[in-house]
Design a protein around this motif. Structure first.
Motif, short mmCIF file in Angstrom:
data_model
loop_
_atom_site.label_atom_id
_atom_site.label_comp_id
_atom_site.label_asym_id
_atom_site.label_seq_id
_atom_site.Cartn_x
_atom_site.Cartn_y
_atom_site.Cartn_z
N TRP A 1 -130.26 24.97 -41.96
CA TRP A 1 -132.08 25.33 -41.36
C TRP A 1 -131.90 24.29 -40.74
O TRP A 1 -132.64 23.48 -41.14
CB TRP A 1 -132.62 25.30 -43.03
CG TRP A 1 -132.07 26.70 -44.22
CD1 TRP A 1 -130.80 26.60 -45.19
CD2 TRP A 1 -132.55 27.96 -44.46
NE1 TRP A 1 -130.99 27.70 -45.46
CE2 TRP A 1 -131.45 28.48 -44.84
CE3 TRP A 1 -133.84 28.53 -43.39
CZ2 TRP A 1 -131.74 30.07 -45.31
CZ3 TRP A 1 -133.43 30.14 -44.08
CH2 TRP A 1 -132.81 30.51 -45.22
N PHE A 2 -132.89 24.86 -39.52
CA PHE A 2 -134.14 24.57 -38.76
C PHE A 2 -134.96 23.20 -39.36
O PHE A 2 -135.83 24.68 -39.20
CB PHE A 2 -133.60 25.19 -37.81
CG PHE A 2 -133.72 24.39 -36.38
CD1 PHE A 2 -134.46 23.25 -35.64
CD2 PHE A 2 -132.65 24.55 -35.06
CE1 PHE A 2 -134.39 22.78 -34.82
CE2 PHE A 2 -132.19 23.53 -34.20
CZ PHE A 2 -133.59 22.84 -33.98
N CYS A 3 -134.69 22.22 -39.26
CA CYS A 3 -136.26 21.87 -40.26
C CYS A 3 -136.75 20.90 -39.15
O CYS A 3 -138.14 20.36 -40.04
CB CYS A 3 -135.59 21.35 -41.30
SG CYS A 3 -134.02 19.93 -40.76
N HIS A 4 -136.47 20.56 -38.27
CA HIS A 4 -136.98 19.41 -38.10
C HIS A 4 -136.35 19.36 -36.87
O HIS A 4 -134.78 19.98 -35.76
CB HIS A 4 -136.47 18.21 -38.55
CG HIS A 4 -136.55 16.80 -38.50
ND1 HIS A 4 -136.58 15.75 -36.97
CD2 HIS A 4 -138.13 16.19 -39.06
CE1 HIS A 4 -137.08 15.06 -37.43
NE2 HIS A 4 -138.06 15.07 -37.79
N ALA A 5 -137.09 18.13 -35.51
CA ALA A 5 -136.22 17.56 -34.04
C ALA A 5 -134.93 17.40 -34.16
O ALA A 5 -133.89 17.75 -33.44
CB ALA A 5 -137.18 16.83 -33.34
N LEU A 6 -134.75 16.46 -35.36
CA LEU A 6 -133.41 16.04 -35.65
C LEU A 6 -132.63 16.91 -36.43
O LEU A 6 -131.85 16.20 -37.38
CB LEU A 6 -133.52 14.64 -36.16
CG LEU A 6 -134.26 13.79 -35.01
CD1 LEU A 6 -134.82 12.25 -36.16
CD2 LEU A 6 -133.55 14.34 -34.10
#
Ligand code: CUK
Ligand code: CUA
Ligand code: CA
Length: 627
Positions: free
Chosen positions: A610-615
Motif C-alpha cells: 500500500w503506497f503509504c509514504h515517500a519511502l
C-alpha cells in the motif's frame, strides 16, 4: 408505438422467445399492451434524457453523496458500496470471494470462516432493522452457490460471520425481520432429497425445500420449516408476524417446461409466531446429522404455512412502506398480485380462503420481477421482457380490482430502461421511511450504452429521478457483473469507523496467540518457534516494518502476524511476501495474519503493497530461508 432500434427489438423478441416455451404462456401474455413508452432510448440521435427540471445526480468533486447504496456483487461473491446519486463505486467488501487487495480468503481468519471455499453468488443484501428502519449495525447477504448466509459488521465494513445453512441448496431470497434485529429468513430455491445422501435420487416427488430462520445477533440457525415447493424471493412484514416466499416451481418439476405447467403457483406465507411455538413445544424433527429443529409443513395448510395461489412462476415479493401490502410479481404473467397483510390472520384461522387475501392484480407489463416504493402510495415494478419500469398506484389497482363497470387505470407511466432490468430499488424503499427520491434500475444488459470492452459487457445500473410525477432517467452506471439487488440508505443512518476498532471476532484469536507467546501486539517484534511452526510478530509504522529480516528454515510453516501502529486515518499498510502468494491488508490500528510454507531456500523480499509514504518502496525486509 414509437420507432425503435431494430436490433433492440430483435433482442427483446429473442429473449422473450427463449422464455416463452409453454403454449399457455403466450396466451396469458397476449393481453398486455404497453401504454406510455417514456423517453426514447438515448444514443440513437434522441435527446439525452438528462435534461429535466428535477434533481441532478451530479456531485461536485470533494462533495459527498446523500445515500449509501449497498449492492450485491452476484457471482463476484462480494458486496459493493456505491454513493447515490453519483453512482460512484466507493468500496468492495469481499464476502465469499478471494480478494487479492485485502487478502480475503488468504488471511487466517477469513480462511477459517470460508472453510477453504473461495467463490459465491450474492444476490440479496439487506441491512438490520429496528422499528421498521435501518439501525446501522449489520448487512446480511446470501450465497446462492453454496447455501450460506453472511453478515458484515457496518462499523468495520468487514464480513464477521458466515453460516452454512443445513440442507439448503440455492439459498436465494433472504430478508431480516423489520420490527427489530431478530430473525433473518432464508429461502432454499432448489428442492433436494432430505437428507441429500444418495436417497431419492430419481424420485423428485420426495424432494423438499427449507425456509430457515437465523438469529441476526448470534448468527445461529434457530429453526427450519420444510415445504414441498421451491422458494425464490423472500420478504418480511413490519410487525414480526410473517415471512413470505414466492414459489415458481409449485409443480415440483425438474425441467423448465415442467416448472411452467400450471397457470398458478403460490406465495408461501409463514406464520412466525405459530412456528416459534411449535418449535418450543418440540413438534419438530431433525434431518441427517444437523441438530437444527425442522418443522415438517409439507402439504398442509395448517397453522404454520399458508399457500396463496398466484400467477405464474412468481419472482419478487416486496412489502410496501406502510406494511399493509405484499406485492408478488408474476414473471410469466403480466400481473402483480397485491396481498393485504391484515387479511392473513383470518385466512390462517380458516375464516376466508387464502386467495381472498389477494386484493388487486394489475397488469404491469411482460415479465414483472421486483417492486420498489416511493412512500406516496406508488409502486415501481421492473419489467424484464419489456425493458421498462412501470409506475403504478396501489390504491387505484385495488379500486380497479373491485370496480364493476368502468375501472380506474392504476398505471401512471412506463419508462424504457437499458436493457432487461432485474432488480429495482428506491431510496429507503424497504423501510417505513421510503422517501421517493431516487430509483436504481439494475439492468442485466448494457449493449451499446458504453464503450465496447469486449464480449463481457458491464451491467447498466440506471438512476431514475422519481421525485416528480414522471420518472426521468438521469444516469447510467456501469458495474462489473453481476449485482442483483441493491438497497439505498440515507447516509445519516450509517456510521462506519475510520480506524480499526478491534471488536471483530478475529481480534480474539490474535489476542490469544499474543497471550500464549507473551507478546504485546502493538509493541513487540518477535519470532516464536515451535518445532517447524514459526510465528512472526511484526509491527508496521510508516515507512518501516518492525523487522528488517526474518530467518527461517526450508520447510517451516511461517505465520506472519502484523499489527499496524499507525493512528493516521487512511494510512494502511500490508504485507506481501515475494514468490509465496502472501498478500494482505493491515488497516490503521489493525492486526492481520497469514500462514504459508517456506518451501524454497533463498532470499525473498517482503514488502508493503500500500503506497503509504515517500519511502513506501523502501518499506521492505528479507525473508531468509536457509537450506
Ligand atoms: S433475483 Cu436476480 S433479478 Cu436472485 Cu433477486 Cu430477481
Ligand atoms: Cu506501508 Cu507502503
Ligand atoms: Ca410454475
Amino acid at each position: 408505438m414509437k420507432k425503435r432500434e431494430p436490433n433492440l427489438e430483435n433482442r427483446r423478441e429473442f429473449i422473450a422467445g427463449s422464455l416463452v416455451v409453454g403454449a399457455g404462456l403466450a396466451a396469458s401474455l397476449a393481453g398486455c399492451e404497453r401504454k406510455d413508452q417514456g423517453p426514447a432510448p438515448t444514443g440513437s440521435g434522441a435527446e439525452p434524457s438528462t435534461k429535466h427540471a428535477g434533481m441532478s445526480p451530479h456531485i461536485e468533486p470533494g462533495q459527498l453523496d446523500h445515500y449509501y447504496g449497498f449492492w450485491s456483487g452476484g457471482h463476484s461473491g462480494e458486496i459493493r458500496i456505491l454513493g447515490v446519486p453519483s453512482m460512484r463505486e466507493l468500496k468492495r467488501i469481499p464476502v465469499f470471494n478471494r480478494d487479492s487487495a485485502t487478502g480475503w480468503a488468504q488471511t487466517d481468519y477469513s480462511k477459517k470462516m470460508l472453510k477453504g471455499r473461495t467463490s459465491g453468488d450474492t444476490h440479496h443484501v439487506h441491512l438490520s432493522y429496528t422499528d421498521g428502519t435501518y439501525d446501522g449495525r449489520y448487512i446480511f447477504v446470501n450465497d446462492k452457490a453454496q447455501g450460506r448466509l453472511a453478515r458484515v459488521d457496518i462499523e468495520s465494513m468487514e464480513t464477521d460471520a458466515i453460516v452454512d445453512i443445513p440442507h439448503s441448496q440455492g439459498t436465494h431470497g433472504i430478508f431480516p425481520q423489520r420490527h427489530k434485529t431478530g430473525l433473518v429468513l432464508c429461502n432454499a430455491e432448489f428442492r433436494s432429497p432430505m437428507p441429500n445422501d444418495g436417497r431419492d435420487l430419481d424420485d423428485p416427488k420426495k424432494y423438499a425445500a427449507l425456509h430457515t430462520a437465523i438469529d441476526g445477533e448470534t448468527m445461529e440457525v434457530k429453526w427450519q420449516v420444510m415445504v414441498e415447493g421451491n422458494m425464490d424471493l423472500c420478504a418480511t412484514d413490519y410487525k414480526g408476524l410473517y415471512s413470505f416466499a414466492t414459489s415458481y416451481n409449485f409443480e415440483g418439476a425438474t425441467s423448465a417446461e415442467g416448472m411452467m405447467a400450471n397457470e398458478r403457483d403460490a406465495l408461501y406465507v409463514f406464520n412466525l409466531e405459530n412456528i416459534a411455538k411449535a418449535v418450543a413445544e418440540g413438534k419438530t424433527t431433525t434431518i441427517g446429522d444437523s441438530k437444527v429443529p425442522v418443522l415438517d409443513a409439507r402439504g398442509d395448510d395448517g397453522p404454520y404455512v399458508m399457500r396463496i395461489p398466484i400467477p405464474k412462476n412468481p419472482h419478487g415479493v416486496n412489502v410496501d412502506p406502510t406494511g399493509k401490502y405484499a406485492i408478488a410479481s408474476g414473471k410469466l404473467s403480466a400481473t402483480c398480485s397485491v396481498i393485504e397483510i391484515d387479511k392473513l390472520k383470518d385466512a390462517f384461522e380458516g375464516k376466508i380462503k387464502p386467495r381472498d387475501c389477494v386484493v388487486a392484480e394489475p397488469e404491469v407489463g411482460l415479465g414483472p420481477l421486483h417492486t420498489a416504493f416511493d412512500g406516496k402510495g406508488n409502486a415501481y415494478t421492473s419489467i424484464f421482457l419489456d425493458s421498462v419500469v412501470t409506475k403504478w398506484n396501489i390504491e387505484k389497482a385495488i379500486q380497479a380490482h373491485n370496480a364493476k363497470g368502468e375501472k380506474p387505470d392504476p398505471i401512471i407511466q412506463k419508462i424504457d430502461v437499458h436493457y432487461q432490468i432485474g432488480h429495482i430499488n428506491a431510496s429507503m424503499s424497504e423501510t417505513k421511511e421510503a422517501d421517493g427520491k431516487w430509483l436504481v434500475a439494475l439492468c442485466k444488459f448494457s449493449k451499446d450504452r458504453f464503450l465496447n470492452v469486449g464480449p463481457l459487457h458491464p451491467e447498466n445500473d440506471q438512476l431514475i429521478d422519481i421525485s416528480g410525477e414522471k420518472m426521468v432517467i438521469v444516469h447510467d452506471g456501469p458495474t462489473y457483473p453481476e449485482p442483483h439487488d441493491a438497497v439505498v440508505v440515507k447516509k445519516d443512518l450509517i456510521h462506519p469507523e475510520k480506524m480499526q476498532n478491534r471488536k471483530l471476532p478475529r481480534f480474539k484469536m490474535y489476542e490469544e496467540w499474543a497471550k500464549e507467546d507473551g507478546v504485546d501486539l502493538f509493541k513487540d517484534n518477535k519470532i516464536v518457534r515451535n518445532g517447524k511452526d514459526v510465528r512472526v510478530y511484526m509491527t508496521s509504522l510508516a515507512p518501516n516494518f518492525g523487522l528488517k529480516e526474518v530467518r527461517v528454515k526450508k520447510g517451516d510453516t511461517v505465520q506472519f502476524v502484523v499489527t499496524n501502529q499507525d493512528k493516521v486515518e487512511d494510512l494502511c499498510h500490508g504485507l506481501c511476501v515475494s514468490q509465496h502468494d502472501v498478500n494482505f491488508l493491515v488497516n490503521p490500528q489493525d492486526t492481520q495474519s497469514e500462514t504459508f510454507v517456506a518451501d524454497k531456500a533463498g532470499v525473498y523480499w517482503y514488502y508493503c503493497p500500500w503506497f503509504c509514504h515517500a519511502l513506501h518502496l523502501e518499506m521492505r525486509g528479507r525473508l531468509i530461508v536457509e537450506a
